[in-house]
Design a protein around this motif. Sequence first.
Motif: not given
Length: 506
Positions: A25-29, A34-37, A119-120
């Motif tokens: 995923m790009p940095a802006r998302l 994190r939610v998807g992970g 960079r979570g």
Amino acid sequence: MSTGQTLLLALLILPAIGALFAAAMPARLDRAARVGGTAFAAATFGAALFFLPGATTATTVGTAAIVPWAEIDVPWAPDLSLRFHLGVDGISYPLVVLTAALTMLCCAYCLWRVPDPGRGRLLVALLLVLEVGIIGVFLALDLVLFFVFFEVVLLPMYAVIAVWGGPDRRRAARKFVLYTLFGSVLLLVGVFTVVSATGTADLVALTDPATRPMSSGLQLFAFVLLATAFAVKSPLWPLHTWLPAAHTEAPTVGSVILAGVLLKMGTYGLLRVAVGVAPDAAARSAPVLGILATAAIIVGGLVCLAQTELKRLIAYSSVGHMGFVLLGVATLTTTGFQAALIGNIAHGIVTGLLFFVAGGIKDRAHTGDLAQLGGLRETAPALSGVLAFAAIASLGLPGLAGFWGEAFAVVAAFERGGALWTTLGVLAAGGAALAAAYFLRLLRRVTHGAASPPVVALTTEGRLRPGELVAWSPLIALALAVGVVPALVLGYSADPVAALAEVITR
């Protein structure tokens, strides 16, 4: 494929896909990643929960110590006679569930708190890669495959410490890698020795006393290599010196995974691989293991009494707790093996909670110095209460998770009998008293007295945050549940532990 085989693959594939998703995923998302992970981690935990004995059928029968509820056994490298052999039984299942649970809670914690430099999404991806490696170790029934999964965790944990850790993070990460590589070399040589001597890497066959092919001398050589490698990973005294630095500098979620499940790869490997593959050598080495275990309990307790930093104290307490696990294994009795298994689970739950709380305190007060944390209950009573609960659970209060492993290990030493084992049992019981002393000292210095300047500043931050409630509440409930109903762990492991003990006595 059967339901059990599908679940086995899901335990490895789901976190792997989650890691790829979060990292891509790009940095802006970043938050969406994190939610998807976290969703993939939760799905993995769900697969682990559905993996119950009633939903599977043991596919291996005979005299072997390992009888999986379900297994996958397909060619991996046919020219080298290597197979992709996975399976789960009552010894590995609780550890699989613990790994999936802690990874899910750590990923959820990252939804609210990401340590510098941010960079979570990458941190969550690394946590999921760690989950693949750790669960793979607990599922592997092929020695070479076991080694591969054992090594998968090395670089991700190095990155977690080196990128998101404290001021001295790079030195701590290098020390972790150097010690772990030393253990890996010994493990590789041990695996090569066993496979060369027996012509197979299949753990089911290697733990079958009817086909035990290694001579007594070769068993001893292999056992020393394997046991030392696992001692480094656990870590067990005197090979523990990488642990305090790694724990102190690691971010909160890194410390939780490191203490909660990564250390268990060593104690699990000692029981499943070293003792299972070389039982005669284990019997010959048992007195040495028992002495080292008791030394770890005493030394760990004494060192904790001298600590002045919160996370270092908790880190050194792990040396003593792992000493009780090793003492249980060293007795080579059914009671001792059960003590080791429930001790592993209890340590993962309670120490994971302790590191979560320690991280919460350091995030607020910006220090872990015990001398600067006095009076916590005056400004942050909820935080102080959770710390007290976790400390009391860790010191082995009856009715909480930490009690059973320590108590059973001491009982197993007395059951083994003889002057040596009776003495070790007495000393280990004294070590449990040391644990009570250093945790009560911790609580007196941190929670009692007048509030120190860093703690006074917590007046507006003393309440538990949403991420903390989500991540900590399940561990509090588990510490109580395992303490009140130890059969939650012991019920699964009773039969395979009895089979392993019988293999050793044949």
